[in-house]
Design an enzyme around this catalytic site. Structure first.
Site, PDB file in Angstrom:
ATOM      1  N   ILE A 214       2.864   3.596  -4.649  1.00  0.00           N
ATOM      2  CA  ILE A 214       1.933   4.448  -4.713  1.00  0.00           C
ATOM      3  C   ILE A 214       2.558   5.904  -4.196  1.00  0.00           C
ATOM      4  CG2 ILE A 214      -0.315   5.222  -3.733  1.00  0.00           C
ATOM      5  CD1 ILE A 214      -1.146   2.445  -3.796  1.00  0.00           C
ATOM      6  N   ASP A 215       2.996   5.755  -3.000  1.00  0.00           N
ATOM      7  CA  ASP A 215       3.394   7.223  -2.239  1.00  0.00           C
ATOM      8  C   ASP A 215       4.370   8.032  -3.059  1.00  0.00           C
ATOM      9  OD1 ASP A 215       1.993   5.942  -0.470  1.00  0.00           O
ATOM     10  OD2 ASP A 215       3.339   5.602   0.774  1.00  0.00           O
TER      11      ASP A 215
ATOM     12  N   HIS B 227       0.769  -1.255  -0.088  1.00  0.00           N
ATOM     13  CA  HIS B 227       0.111  -0.079  -0.005  1.00  0.00           C
ATOM     14  C   HIS B 227       0.620   1.104   0.024  1.00  0.00           C
ATOM     15  CE1 HIS B 227       0.930  -0.368   4.065  1.00  0.00           C
ATOM     16  NE2 HIS B 227       0.615   0.625   4.612  1.00  0.00           N
ATOM     17  N   CYS B 228       2.156   1.320   0.138  1.00  0.00           N
ATOM     18  CA  CYS B 228       3.130   2.328   0.146  1.00  0.00           C
ATOM     19  C   CYS B 228       4.012   2.470  -1.092  1.00  0.00           C
ATOM     20  CB  CYS B 228       3.936   2.251   1.383  1.00  0.00           C
ATOM     21  SG  CYS B 228       2.878   2.517   2.965  1.00  0.00           S
ATOM     22  N   VAL B 229       5.012   1.598  -1.010  1.00  0.00           N
ATOM     23  CA  VAL B 229       6.100   2.186  -2.125  1.00  0.00           C
ATOM     24  C   VAL B 229       5.566   1.922  -3.638  1.00  0.00           C
ATOM     25  CG1 VAL B 229       8.369   1.194  -2.930  1.00  0.00           C
ATOM     26  CG2 VAL B 229       7.663   0.759  -0.570  1.00  0.00           C
TER      27      VAL B 229
END
Length: 447
Positions: free
Chosen positions: A281-282, A277-279
């Site tokens: 997208i962020d 959910h992070c790398v």
């Protein structure tokens, strides 16, 4: 004493005495572990979620998140310190409200803050004097000030005077049993001195280490920096994998030797693509925000380009291996993907490259199935609707021999690699798992 100071003192006292009622909005991979940690610290916690099934499950002491055991959850439910609800009217009684909702990307890779905006709008309907609202969802610098605050202030109440606003980025790492919410240092910031003090006081009551920074925008930038660091370094080794592979050099052997250096080097490892959910997208949140200042983000965009290309690289290597070693085209082959989750030993499939691998194999005309001990069925996702509902196949000798190739995409510990080594006709290993555990075979190709 002025009204704002009185409001501040009252809330600080309620936090200090653990009397503050806490509301956590969004009971997923971030919100549920946080809510249980807050309850364990002695605060009464209401967990808010729009899914009635989740609410019922939690109130029955049944957890659906591996980071929170059902035993731990049931204990907090039984103590009366935690309860879940879908009734957002109850936000009015909360002293502290924490937002843990998704911040995905649109199809054009631009920030989708619809969940954040909608949640802020819901809070605004029930906002009252003396509440503290903290955003934990990952986002671009300025979101707390420029998005959350205006929505809340439309009520006529003002930040720093009538309510207090803060940001504290989540730092969940699914499957990592070395850390939990209470032991991961927490970056915190508030809108103004009093809000900063309140946010710091609250999280100090929940976690061992608090790291205050000067502004909410700074705290927002901290989270993006952490994940951009990972994205860029993973892209670097992914590119090295392709380049060194063309030279006949094993990237895994190179990294193993390089990490013997006790300074100036940190090992990162190749992958079939980024997930979670992070790398994946962020970094695009900062890229999007940088456009406002007419500034390029070359490293970020190049890293994303390299990492996004990795599933296609794996499928290309698979096609070559089938042709050279088996004399068979991918278009006439059946492929078994090992591991649907994006990361080992977790059931989390968010942004998993395995989903893309299945799609690419079938775009070539091949047939793809998967085995994952943690994922029984492909759930509904926004990007991969065509493959939803497919179920994990058993990993037996007969099944392995029935596939033309096996692609190890996620190296779960619970996989029978010995059986794969003994019975698979061709193995494409994207995680070096066979080299790592000493199961070298002529049938193994690294990709």
């Amino acid at each position: 004493m002025d009204a704002s100071r009185s409001t501040y003192d009252r809330l600080l006292n309620r936090i200090s005495t653990r009397a503050a009622q806490v509301g956590v909005i969004g009971l997923g991979y971030v919100g549920l572990p946080l809510a249980v940690a807050i309850a364990r610290a002695g605060f009464p916690v209401s967990g808010f979620d729009i899914e009635a099934q989740k609410v019922e499950s939690l109130n029955n002491g049944q957890s659906y998140i591996e980071a929170v055991t059902s035993t731990a959850l049931a204990g907090q439910v039984a103590s009366g310190r935690f309860r879940a609800t879908a009734d957002f009217v109850e936000l009015a009684v909360c002293d502290v409200i924490i937002i843990c909702v998704p911040t995905p990307l649109t199809k054009n890779r631009e920030p989708d803050l619809s969940f954040v905006r909608n949640t802020a709008g819901t809070i605004a309907k029930h906002l009252r004097l003396g509440q503290m609202i903290v955003l934990e969802s990952t986002t671009y610098p300025g979101t707390t000030d420029d998005v959350i605050k205006p929505i809340l202030e439309e009520t006529g109440l003002q930040s720093k005077i009538d309510f207090f606003l803060g940001f504290s980025p989540e730092r969940e790492d699914p499957g990592n049993r070395s850390f939990e919410v209470a032991t991961i240092p927490k970056v915190v910031a508030g809108d103004g001195i009093e809000a900063a003090t309140l946010v710091q006081a609250f999280y100090q009551a929940v976690v061992k280490t608090v790291v205050p920074v000067s502004t909410t925008a700074t705290a927002e930038a901290v989270k993006l920096t952490e994940n951009i660091f990972r994205s860029v370094n993973i892209a670097l080794v992914n590119e090295l994998k392709v380049v060194l592979g063309a030279m006949g050099i094993d990237i895994w052997e190179v990294i193993e030797a390089a990490k013997s250096k006790p300074f100036g080097y940190m090992p990162f490892y190749p992958s079939p693509g980024l997930g979670g959910h992070c790398v994946p997208i962020d970094p695009f949140y900062l890229t999007w925000k940088a456009r406002e200042y007419d500034l390029p983000t070359r490293f970020i965009e190049l890293a994303a380009e390299i990492n996004t290309a990795m599933p296609r690289h794996v499928v290309d290597e698979l096609a070559k291996a089938l042709d050279r070693r088996c004399g068979k085209a991918l278009s006439r082959s059946r492929i078994l993907i090992i591991g649907l989750a994006y990361k080992k030993n977790v059931p989390d499939i968010r942004e998993s490259p395995s989903l893309r691998l299945i799609e690419l194999i079938e775009e070539w005309g091949g047939k793809a199935e998967f085995h994952d001990p943690h994922v029984t069925e492909i759930p509904t996702t926004r990007e991969h609707m065509a493959i939803k509902g497919r179920r994990s196949v058993e990993l037996t000798e007969a099944v392995l021999k029935d596939f033309d190739a096996v692609v190890v995409a996620t190296d779960h510990d619970a996989i029978d690699y010995q059986a794969i080594a003994d019975h698979a006709l061709l193995i494409v290993d994207t995680r070096n798992v066979f080299g790592r555990i000493g199961l070298a075979r002529e049938t193994v190709v690294k990709a």
